[in-house]
Design a protein around this motif. Structure first.
Motif: not given
Length: 186
Positions: A60-70, A88-97, A130-137
């Motif tokens: 059995h394997l599971e992932l527990d996570v709390i996340y903002d944003d992806g 497609i991921l890169h070093g500066q990828s942002e969350a889509t939502l 994060n969903n934006w590089v300037q995000s405050d959280d």
């Protein structure tokens, strides 16, 4: 960076789990000086060892996570789960939502990836988004859990060895017993 064999070209910072900023109750490592205005991604890597005996017991394997944003999670270099991540991921990828954690631990069943575990060194890696590089959280607090789960047919369950014929459309929940192990309910 997400596989057991990795040439460490850059120095990695070390810190306890719970990476982010503005979510103080979940933070082990505050990255407010490294992310806002600089990068929407963080790279987390944890190595752990398993003996042959330990590996033999894991089903059995599971992932527990709390996340903002992806995030995108990897086990030994193989992607095992993604939430709100670009194709497609890169070093500066942002969350889509955006995703607000609301202090909830979300659990993802990863039993289909138990076979990726190996004797010796294993690597669990996450690219937090994060969903934006300037995000405050931002927050990514992840935990990979492996263990043994035994399955049995409950008092209301039945084992069928012959085909089941349905006379009308209906929803069916089923498991498969193979080599003494029950599959997840599907």
């Amino acid at each position: 960076w997400n596989a057991p064999i990795y040439e460490k070209a850059l120095a990695w910072a070390y810190g306890p789990g719970g990476h982010g900023y503005s979510f103080d109750q979940h933070l082990g490592t505050n990255v407010a000086g490294e992310m806002p205005g600089i990068s929407a991604s963080i790279f987390i890597r944890a190595e752990f060892d398993l003996s042959e005996n330990q590996l033999d017991l894991i089903n059995h394997l599971e992932l527990d996570v709390i996340y903002d944003d992806g995030f995108v999670a990897f086990l030994n270099g193989v992607e095992i789960h993604r939430e709100h991540a670009p194709a497609i991921l890169h070093g500066q990828s942002e969350a889509t939502l955006p995703h607000r954690p609301e202090d909830e631990v979300v659990t993802f069943n990863l039993e289909d990836h138990v076979h990726l575990l190996q004797p010796g060194t294993n690597v669990f890696a996450v690219q937090g988004l994060n969903n934006w590089v300037q995000s405050d959280d931002f927050l990514i607090h992840e935990q990979l859990n492996a263990g043994t789960v035994s399955y049995s047919v409950g008092s209301s369950g039945q084992v069928y060895t012959d085909p089941v014929i349905l006379s009308q459309s209906t929803e069916v929940s089923a498991r498969v017993l193979q080599d003494g192990q029950w599959s997840p309910l599907a």
